[in-house]
Motif scaffolding. Structure first.
Motif, mmCIF file in Angstrom:
data_model
loop_
_atom_site.group_PDB
_atom_site.id
_atom_site.type_symbol
_atom_site.label_atom_id
_atom_site.label_comp_id
_atom_site.label_asym_id
_atom_site.label_seq_id
_atom_site.Cartn_x
_atom_site.Cartn_y
_atom_site.Cartn_z
ATOM 1 N N ALA A 61 24.676 -34.255 33.400
ATOM 2 C CA ALA A 61 24.388 -34.578 34.794
ATOM 3 C C ALA A 61 23.364 -33.605 35.366
ATOM 4 C CB ALA A 61 25.678 -34.538 35.620
ATOM 5 N N MET A 62 23.470 -32.324 35.020
ATOM 6 C CA MET A 62 22.500 -31.342 35.494
ATOM 7 C C MET A 62 21.113 -31.615 34.910
ATOM 8 S SD MET A 62 24.849 -27.885 35.435
ATOM 9 C CE MET A 62 23.469 -26.804 35.623
ATOM 10 N N LEU A 63 21.050 -31.992 33.641
ATOM 11 C CA LEU A 63 19.761 -32.317 33.027
ATOM 12 C C LEU A 63 19.135 -33.552 33.657
ATOM 13 C CD1 LEU A 63 20.440 -31.586 29.256
ATOM 14 C CD2 LEU A 63 18.802 -30.441 30.734
ATOM 15 N N VAL A 64 19.954 -34.560 33.937
ATOM 16 C CA VAL A 64 19.447 -35.772 34.587
ATOM 17 C C VAL A 64 18.907 -35.442 35.969
ATOM 18 C CG1 VAL A 64 20.147 -37.975 35.588
ATOM 19 C CG2 VAL A 64 20.830 -37.387 33.259
ATOM 20 N N LEU A 65 19.629 -34.630 36.735
ATOM 21 C CA LEU A 65 19.157 -34.251 38.070
ATOM 22 C C LEU A 65 17.876 -33.426 37.993
ATOM 23 C CD1 LEU A 65 22.489 -33.392 39.893
ATOM 24 C CD2 LEU A 65 20.976 -35.350 40.295
ATOM 25 N N ALA A 104 14.973 -35.812 36.945
ATOM 26 C CA ALA A 104 14.681 -36.742 38.040
ATOM 27 C C ALA A 104 13.913 -36.017 39.141
ATOM 28 C CB ALA A 104 15.976 -37.341 38.583
ATOM 29 N N GLY A 105 14.330 -34.809 39.478
ATOM 30 C CA GLY A 105 13.610 -34.026 40.474
ATOM 31 C C GLY A 105 12.212 -33.672 40.012
ATOM 32 N N ILE A 121 5.404 -37.239 41.128
ATOM 33 C CA ILE A 121 4.979 -38.465 41.804
ATOM 34 C C ILE A 121 4.574 -38.155 43.241
ATOM 35 C CG2 ILE A 121 5.806 -40.686 42.685
ATOM 36 C CD1 ILE A 121 7.482 -40.898 40.112
ATOM 37 N N TYR A 122 5.356 -37.308 43.908
ATOM 38 C CA TYR A 122 5.027 -36.915 45.284
ATOM 39 C C TYR A 122 3.686 -36.189 45.346
ATOM 40 C CZ TYR A 122 5.132 -34.215 49.587
ATOM 41 O OH TYR A 122 4.785 -33.656 50.776
#
Length: 50
Positions: A7-11, A14-15, A21-22
């Motif tokens: 879950a930490m790797l996914v977050l 994703a960030g 992208i931003y």
């Protein structure tokens, strides 16, 4: 424990992707001076020699 790590790797990723992208979509407000090709560099001025 592995679920927490996943879950930490996914977050994290994703960030990371959303940040890029931003930054790619953000408008640039920098005005480019075409007369000075070295942006941000100080101009080198020397005195005349005889």
């Amino acid at each position: 424990m592995t679920d927490l790590i996943e879950a930490m790797l996914v977050l994290f990723w994703a960030g990371y992707v959303l940040l890029h992208i931003y930054l790619l979509c953000a408008p640039t407000n920098e005005k480019i001076d075409e007369t000075n090709p070295l942006q941000g560099e100080p101009l080198c001025t020397t005195t005349a020699t005889k």
